[in-house]
Write a protein that holds these residues in place. Structure first.
Motif, PDB file in Angstrom:
ATOM      1  N   ALA A  43     -20.486  47.423   6.141  1.00  0.00           N
ATOM      2  CA  ALA A  43     -20.993  48.157   4.966  1.00  0.00           C
ATOM      3  C   ALA A  43     -20.413  47.620   3.667  1.00  0.00           C
ATOM      4  CB  ALA A  43     -20.702  49.646   5.105  1.00  0.00           C
ATOM      5  N   PHE A  44     -19.171  47.133   3.693  1.00  0.00           N
ATOM      6  CA  PHE A  44     -18.551  46.578   2.484  1.00  0.00           C
ATOM      7  C   PHE A  44     -19.308  45.336   2.008  1.00  0.00           C
ATOM      8  CE2 PHE A  44     -15.119  49.195   4.004  1.00  0.00           C
ATOM      9  CZ  PHE A  44     -14.401  49.556   2.879  1.00  0.00           C
ATOM     10  N   GLU A  45     -19.770  44.542   2.950  1.00  0.00           N
ATOM     11  CA  GLU A  45     -20.451  43.301   2.599  1.00  0.00           C
ATOM     12  C   GLU A  45     -21.842  43.548   2.019  1.00  0.00           C
ATOM     13  OE1 GLU A  45     -20.337  40.534   5.864  1.00  0.00           O
ATOM     14  OE2 GLU A  45     -18.201  40.953   6.199  1.00  0.00           O
ATOM     15  N   ARG A  46     -22.395  44.717   2.284  1.00  0.00           N
ATOM     16  CA  ARG A  46     -23.746  45.029   1.786  1.00  0.00           C
ATOM     17  C   ARG A  46     -23.736  45.550   0.345  1.00  0.00           C
ATOM     18  NH1 ARG A  46     -24.229  47.272   7.118  1.00  0.00           N
ATOM     19  NH2 ARG A  46     -24.113  49.384   6.271  1.00  0.00           N
ATOM     20  N   LEU A  47     -22.562  45.788  -0.225  1.00  0.00           N
ATOM     21  CA  LEU A  47     -22.497  46.293  -1.601  1.00  0.00           C
ATOM     22  C   LEU A  47     -22.916  45.231  -2.611  1.00  0.00           C
ATOM     23  CD1 LEU A  47     -19.278  48.466  -1.670  1.00  0.00           C
ATOM     24  CD2 LEU A  47     -21.631  49.210  -1.622  1.00  0.00           C
TER      25      LEU A  47
END
Length: 172
Positions: free
Chosen positions: A168-172
Motif C-alpha cells: 500500500a505504501f508503494e501505491r501512494l
C-alpha cells in the motif's frame, strides 16, 4: 485517554482522524487516510498493532503497523504509521501514548525493529535513531534524514539491509 486495539466499526472514525490530522489547504485527498484504507484492504494492518486513542468514547487518535521486508527477512521488522491525532487532542499526550503502546506490543509480539518515516525531533524521544546507524536503507535514498528505526528486545545485528514497506505504501 484510553488506548485500545481498533475494532470493526472504527474505520470511519479512524479515517476522520487521519483526514483531520493531515489536512492541508487545497488538498482533497489525504495520503495518510488513503494509506490506512489501502493497508486495511490488503489485510496488512496487524490487528494487535492497529491502536486507537479514545477520549470519552470517541476515537481521538490512531496508529498502525504493517509487515515489512528487511533484506530477505519478512518476520523481524514492522513499518510504523501513519500516526494521526485529531487536532484538538494534539500536544496532549495521545500520540505519545499510541507510540509507547505500539512499541510495547511489538516487543511483546517478538518483533526486532520498528521502522518509520517521520520527524526525527518527535521520534527521538522514543529512542528512534536514523535507520542507517543500524544498517537499514530506505526504499528511497532521499528519505534518509527522516527514515528511522527503533530496536526491540529481539533485535540482532543481522537485522539489517534494504527496507521495504507493505505494498500500500508503494501505491501512494
Amino acid at each position: 485517554m484510553l488506548i485500545r486495539q481498533a475494532v470493526r466499526g472504527d474505520e470511519t472514525a479512524i479515517r476522520a482522524v487521519h483526514m483531520a490530522a493531515f489536512a492541508q489547504p487545497g488538498l482533497t485527498t489525504v495520503p495518510e487516510a488513503v494509506l490506512v484504507d489501502g493497508l486495511r484492504a490488503d489485510e496488512d494492518l496487524i490487528p494487535a498493532l492497529s491502536l486507537v486513542a479514545e477520549h470519552n468514547g470517541e476515537v481521538a487518535g490512531h496508529a498502525c503497523s504493517s509487515p515489512a521486508l528487511l533484506g530477505d527477512d519478512s518476520k523481524s521488522a514492522l513499518g510504523f504509521g501513519p500516526l494521526g491525532v485529531l487536532p484538538e487532542f494534539q500536544r496532549r499526550g495521545a500520540g505519545s501514548a499510541l507510540v509507547h503502546a505500539t512499541l510495547e506490543a511489538a516487543d511483546a509480539l517478538g518483533f526486532a525493529l520498528v521502522v518509520l518515516l517521520g520527524d526525527p525531533g518527535y521520534y527521538r524521544r522514543f529512542s528512534f535513531v536514523p535507520a542507517e546507524q543500524l544498517g537499514i536503507t530506505p526504499p528511497e535514498p532521499e528519505w534518509a534524514p527522516h527514515f528511522q528505526a527503533r530496536t526491540l528486545s529481539a533485535h540482532k545485528p543481522e537485522n539489517c539491509g534494504a527496507f521495504q514497506y507493505a505494498p500500500a505504501f508503494e501505491r501512494l
